[in-house]
Design a protein around this motif. Structure first.
Motif, PDB file in Angstrom:
ATOM      1  N   ASN A 174      -0.776   2.211  -4.834  1.00  0.00           N
ATOM      2  CA  ASN A 174      -0.516   1.512  -6.303  1.00  0.00           C
ATOM      3  C   ASN A 174      -0.948   3.136  -7.234  1.00  0.00           C
ATOM      4  OD1 ASN A 174      -0.753  -0.267  -8.156  1.00  0.00           O
ATOM      5  ND2 ASN A 174      -2.801  -0.743  -8.123  1.00  0.00           N
ATOM      6  N   GLU A 209       1.724   4.476  -8.568  1.00  0.00           N
ATOM      7  CA  GLU A 209       2.818   3.458  -8.206  1.00  0.00           C
ATOM      8  C   GLU A 209       4.179   3.443  -8.039  1.00  0.00           C
ATOM      9  OE1 GLU A 209       3.784   5.016 -12.677  1.00  0.00           O
ATOM     10  OE2 GLU A 209       1.428   4.378 -14.021  1.00  0.00           O
ATOM     11  N   THR A 224       4.727   0.738  -6.231  1.00  0.00           N
ATOM     12  CA  THR A 224       4.016  -0.260  -5.833  1.00  0.00           C
ATOM     13  C   THR A 224       4.063  -0.987  -4.810  1.00  0.00           C
ATOM     14  OG1 THR A 224       5.668  -1.211  -7.861  1.00  0.00           O
ATOM     15  CG2 THR A 224       3.535  -0.971  -8.077  1.00  0.00           C
ATOM     16  N   ALA A 263       2.647  -0.248  -1.853  1.00  0.00           N
ATOM     17  CA  ALA A 263       1.569  -0.816  -1.851  1.00  0.00           C
ATOM     18  C   ALA A 263       1.904  -2.497  -1.210  1.00  0.00           C
ATOM     19  CB  ALA A 263       0.929  -0.647  -3.162  1.00  0.00           C
ATOM     20  N   ILE A 281      -1.144  -6.068  -9.126  1.00  0.00           N
ATOM     21  CA  ILE A 281       0.286  -5.596  -8.431  1.00  0.00           C
ATOM     22  C   ILE A 281       1.355  -5.982  -9.504  1.00  0.00           C
ATOM     23  CG2 ILE A 281       2.195  -4.206  -7.199  1.00  0.00           C
ATOM     24  CD1 ILE A 281      -0.290  -3.747  -5.367  1.00  0.00           C
TER      25      ILE A 281
END
Length: 180
Positions: free
Chosen positions: A88, A91, A93, A96, A124
């Protein structure tokens, strides 16, 4: 005669105490490196080293370290959480969310840990502007967390939504002028 070496575990415990209780990452790193020198596949040491890298904002190193820990034990929820957290921060995501979902599939019983996982996933989703998905998660939490945790997550979610969501109609877009 078989001899078992407990040095890696001993060094890990010293490092953990420095990291967790004294916030001394310098000494924690020293002892983690000793533990990993003794046993390069010591799982708990790898996870702690990943956490230290996250704290030092060395996110790529953290992800590499945590991935090598996952090769040893691919279902350990703390390692999955810190890896999701690191992705996360980078970035990444989708990765994540993938690791967070892997945690949710295991259905861990620790409600405080689950609360942190849900906070991260909702954060997120809000950053991705997927408000409906985040809200659906909130609606389905019911009894999986403590009621106080659910309240705090919901409260922060709706505060964030109020600040990030654009006005939906013309009446909401008006600027209010107040004269004193």
């Amino acid at each position: 005669m078989n001899v078992v070496c407990f040095n890696a575990e001993k060094f890990y415990r010293i490092a953990y105490d420095y990291f967790q209780y004294e916030n001394n990452t310098k000494l924690a790193k020293k002892y983690i490196n000793l533990a990993l020198k003794d046993n390069p596949k010591h799982f708990k040491s790898l996870v702690l080293k990943g956490r230290i890298f996250i704290l030092e904002n060395k996110i790529q190193n953290a992800a590499k370290t945590l991935l090598s820990a996952l090769k040893i034990n691919d279902n350990e929820v703390n390692c999955l959480y810190y890896l999701a957290y690191a992705y996360n921060l980078e970035e990444k995501t989708t990765l994540a969310i993938k690791y967070l979902d892997k945690i949710f599939d295991q259905n861990p019983l620790d409600k405080e840990f689950l609360s942190d996982c849900y906070k991260l996933k909702i954060s997120i989703l809000v950053n991705l502007k997927q408000y409906k998905k985040a809200e659906n998660i909130l609606k389905n939490l019911n009894y999986s967390l403590y009621s106080n945790d659910i309240f705090n997550i919901e409260e922060s979610f709706y505060k964030i939504i109020q600040n990030k969501k654009p006005p939906e109609n013309k009446a909401e877009r008006r600027i209010l002028h107040i004269n004193f």
